[in-house]
Design an enzyme around this catalytic site. Structure first.
Site, PDB file in Angstrom:
ATOM      1  N   ILE A 205     -16.694  11.858  14.571  1.00  0.00           N
ATOM      2  CA  ILE A 205     -17.627  10.919  14.682  1.00  0.00           C
ATOM      3  C   ILE A 205     -17.492  10.239  16.463  1.00  0.00           C
ATOM      4  O   ILE A 205     -16.398  10.244  16.755  1.00  0.00           O
ATOM      5  CB  ILE A 205     -17.341   9.280  13.993  1.00  0.00           C
ATOM      6  CG1 ILE A 205     -17.368   9.666  12.478  1.00  0.00           C
ATOM      7  CG2 ILE A 205     -18.624   8.410  14.248  1.00  0.00           C
ATOM      8  CD1 ILE A 205     -16.720   8.299  11.779  1.00  0.00           C
ATOM      9  N   HIS A 206     -18.695  10.636  16.951  1.00  0.00           N
ATOM     10  CA  HIS A 206     -18.927  10.471  18.270  1.00  0.00           C
ATOM     11  C   HIS A 206     -20.322   9.634  18.314  1.00  0.00           C
ATOM     12  O   HIS A 206     -21.005   9.621  17.416  1.00  0.00           O
ATOM     13  CB  HIS A 206     -18.625  11.606  19.197  1.00  0.00           C
ATOM     14  CG  HIS A 206     -19.378  12.781  18.578  1.00  0.00           C
ATOM     15  ND1 HIS A 206     -20.827  12.808  19.186  1.00  0.00           N
ATOM     16  CD2 HIS A 206     -19.517  13.575  17.784  1.00  0.00           C
ATOM     17  CE1 HIS A 206     -21.238  14.160  18.570  1.00  0.00           C
ATOM     18  NE2 HIS A 206     -20.366  14.292  17.778  1.00  0.00           N
ATOM     19  N   GLY A 207     -20.781   9.388  19.520  1.00  0.00           N
ATOM     20  CA  GLY A 207     -21.894   8.796  19.717  1.00  0.00           C
ATOM     21  C   GLY A 207     -23.188   9.650  19.087  1.00  0.00           C
ATOM     22  O   GLY A 207     -24.024   8.909  18.312  1.00  0.00           O
TER      23      GLY A 207
END
Length: 157
Positions: free
Chosen positions: A13-15
Site C-alpha cells: 500500500i502506497h499513495g
C-alpha cells in the site's frame, strides 16, 4: 462479492494504491497477503497508516488468506487483494481462491529478472506462474495506473 481487484505490487500500500486504485475499484477492504509482512511490526504499522480512511485492512499470511477466502469471510465486502510478488498471487490462485483478474503493477529487479515494461521486471519463474494463472482462465494485465492499457501481459513477453 469478495475480490473485485487483485494486484501484485512489491510496495503493497502506497499513495498510488491507496488513493487511485482503491477509489477506482471501489474497495471497502484491502487484503494484503505476504508471509513476511504479517510478521514485521514496522510493515504492519506502515500499512495501517497508508490505507485510506474508511477502508478496512487485513494483513494475512498466504495460509490464513486461503482459509479466510475459503470460509467466505469477506463475501459481503469489495476486496482489493494485494500481494508483494507474483509467487504469492500464484499460490492463492493454485489454492482456488476466486480471483477474477490479476494486475501486475510493480515488480522491481530481482534474481534473474528482466524488464517487460517500465515498472515490471520478471524472471522465468514469474512468467511460468503468470502463464499458469492465465491457463486457469484468469486475465493477467500489467498496469501501473488504471488509465494504462489493460491488454494481456502476454503482449509484453
Amino acid at each position: 462479492m469478495a475480490i473485485i481487484h487483485a494486484r501484485v505490487d512489491e510496495r503493497l500500500i502506497h499513495g498510488q494504491v491507496a488513493m487511485v486504485w482503491t477509489n477506482t475499484v471501489g474497495a471497502s477492504r484491502i487484503v494484503v497477503v505476504n508471509d513476511a509482512a504479517v510478521k514485521d511490526e514496522m510493515v504492519i504499522a506502515a500499512l495501517k497508516m497508508a490505507k485510506p480512511a474508511g477502508v478496512k485492512l487485513s494483513i494475512l499470511s498466504k495460509k490464513r488468506a486461503i482459509e479466510k477466502f475459503a470460509e467466505k469471510a469477506y463475501e459481503e465486502e469489495k476486496v482489493f487483494l494485494i500481494t508483494k510478488n507474483v509467487g504469492d498471487m500464484a499460490a492463492l490462485v493454485a489454492a482456488d481462491v476466486k480471483i477474477p483478474a490479476v494486475n501486475i503493477g510493480n515488480v522491481a529487479k530481482h534474481e534473474d529478472s528482466r524488464p517487460i515494461k517500465k515498472s515490471v521486471e520478471l524472471n522465468d519463474i514469474d512468467i511460468a506462474q503468470i502463464k499458469e494463472m492465465i491457463g486457469k482462465g484468469i486475465s493477467v494485465t500489467a498496469q501501473m495506473i488504471p488509465n494504462e492499457s489493460d491488454q494481456s501481459i502476454l503482449n509484453y513477453f
